[in-house]
Design an enzyme around this catalytic site. Structure first.
Site, short mmCIF file in Angstrom:
data_model
loop_
_atom_site.label_atom_id
_atom_site.label_comp_id
_atom_site.label_asym_id
_atom_site.label_seq_id
_atom_site.Cartn_x
_atom_site.Cartn_y
_atom_site.Cartn_z
N ASP A 219 -21.12 39.89 18.83
CA ASP A 219 -21.29 41.22 19.46
C ASP A 219 -20.07 42.07 19.14
O ASP A 219 -19.08 41.57 18.60
CB ASP A 219 -21.41 41.05 20.99
CG ASP A 219 -20.20 40.32 21.55
OD1 ASP A 219 -20.24 39.08 21.62
OD2 ASP A 219 -19.18 40.98 21.86
N ASP A 221 -18.21 43.58 21.52
CA ASP A 221 -17.46 43.73 22.76
C ASP A 221 -17.75 45.12 23.37
O ASP A 221 -18.90 45.55 23.36
CB ASP A 221 -15.97 43.45 22.55
CG ASP A 221 -15.29 43.06 23.84
OD1 ASP A 221 -15.85 42.24 24.58
OD2 ASP A 221 -14.19 43.57 24.12
N1 LIG Z 1 -17.23 40.00 23.75
C1 LIG Z 1 -16.78 38.79 24.05
N2 LIG Z 1 -15.69 38.63 24.85
C2 LIG Z 1 -15.23 37.40 25.15
N3 LIG Z 1 -15.78 36.27 24.68
C3 LIG Z 1 -16.85 36.38 23.90
N4 LIG Z 1 -17.59 35.43 23.28
C4 LIG Z 1 -18.56 36.08 22.59
N5 LIG Z 1 -18.45 37.41 22.72
C5 LIG Z 1 -17.39 37.61 23.54
#
Ligand SMILES: Nc1ncnc2[nH]cnc12
Ligand SMILES: CSC[C@H]1O[C@H](OP(=O)(O)O)[C@H](O)[C@@H]1O
Length: 303
Positions: A219, A221
């Protein structure tokens, strides 16, 4: 004397990667360490040429442990106790950079610690021993360098991009970051973010194990101004595909990695790294007995 080949390489699977699949399972072991039991029993599986490797699911095979409650000391100690000398860890991460897309793989070289001090992060905690492990290069440089070519080649077969020399921010969680935090981590130089690489990497260093991370982006974030912030559903969407490709990568590199570890050159930074890190030796027999489990060279068995 047994003629069975030693288990030299351990794989830690992260979110979505609860087994390596496709390998012949030889047995399961569940050692009780001085720091308790690992997240799940360790699977010993055989690679096609008959080479045994160890696999451990970081959060347990049923994802029982949240990132803050993973028994990382027991995990690392258990792997060391069965003979493992090098660990290949996988982790699902968020991307803090536009060019690191969900589905991409990353081999990081640096870590920013944003855990909150609530995870036991040292084998020496609670003992009479004071030790300061060097952690300037948190991943084993020789192992990371060795891995890059093989991982890149295996990812090319799947049309997946690999990024190297990146910085992973390790946050406490379990909630994801705010938009302000996500933006700040970019300003700090973070490239990817997870909740799991610490204290695992620190403990591997203390146990003189060579440790590298293969991160898989799920992703973006929460830093992109006009996009929704990350949710667990976003992460889960990409996890299965990333786990399948992680298995492909593992199958491609593990036999050669076992051979490189057996040959030994790849381990010269990790083995012996704690010798000068111990600034106050053990004062109590129970501490010697405990630390003998991970560092028998410096804490020899008491008669
Ligand atoms: N955006 C994110 N923040 C923290 N850990 C994750 N693991 C996968 N995506 C994450
Ligand atoms: C399931 S979203 C957050 C969770 O996923 C990552 O786990 P792992 O590193 O074990 O793959 C991340 O670090 C968080 O623990």
């Amino acid at each position: 004397m047994s003629n069975e080949p030693s288990i030299l390489v351990g794989v830690i699977g992260g979110s979505g990667l609860y087994n390596l699949g496709g390998l012949t399972v030889l047995k399961e072991v569940n050692p009780e360490t001085p720091w308790g039991y690992p997240s799940s029993p360790i699977t010993i599986a055989s690679l096609p040429p008959g080479i045994p490797i160890a696999f451990l699911a970081r959060h347990g095979t049923q994802h029982t442990y949240s990132p803050s409650s993973v028994p990382a000391r027991a995990n690392i100690a258990a792997l060391k106790s069965i003979g493992v000398k090098a660990i290949l860890a996988f982790s699902a991460v968020g991307s803090l950079r536009e060019d690191i897309k969900p589905g991409d793989f990353i081999i990081p070289s640096q870590i920013i610690d944003r855990t909150k001090g609530i995870r036991p992060a040292s084998f020496f905690e609670g003992t009479s021993v004071v030790a300061h492990a060097g952690f300037g290069d948190p991943f084993d440089v020789k192992l990371t360098t060795w891995l890059t070519q093989g991982v890149r080649k295996s990812l090319k077969q799947k049309n997946v991009d690999l990024h190297v020399d990146k910085c992973v921010v390790c946050m406490e969680g379990p909630q994801f970051s705010t938009r302000a935090e996500s933006t700040m981590y970019r300003q700090w130089g973070g490239d990817i973010i997870n909740m799991s690489v610490l204290p695992e990497a620190k403990l591997a260093r203390e146990a003189e194990l060579s440790y590298a991370l293969i991160a898989t982006a799920t992703d973006y974030d929460s830093w992109r101004p006009n996009e929704a912030a990350v949710t667990a559903a976003d992460v889960v969407k990409t996890l299965k595909q990333n786990a399948d490709i992680s298995r492909h990568v593992a199958a491609a590199v593990l036999t050669d990695l076992h051979a490189a570890v057996a040959e030994g050159g790849i381990l010269t930074d990790s083995i012996g790294c704690m010798r000068s890190a111990i600034v106050r030796p053990a004062k109590l027999p129970e501490d010697i007995r405990k630390l003998h489990y991970i560092l028998p060279e410096y804490f020899p068995a008491l008669s």
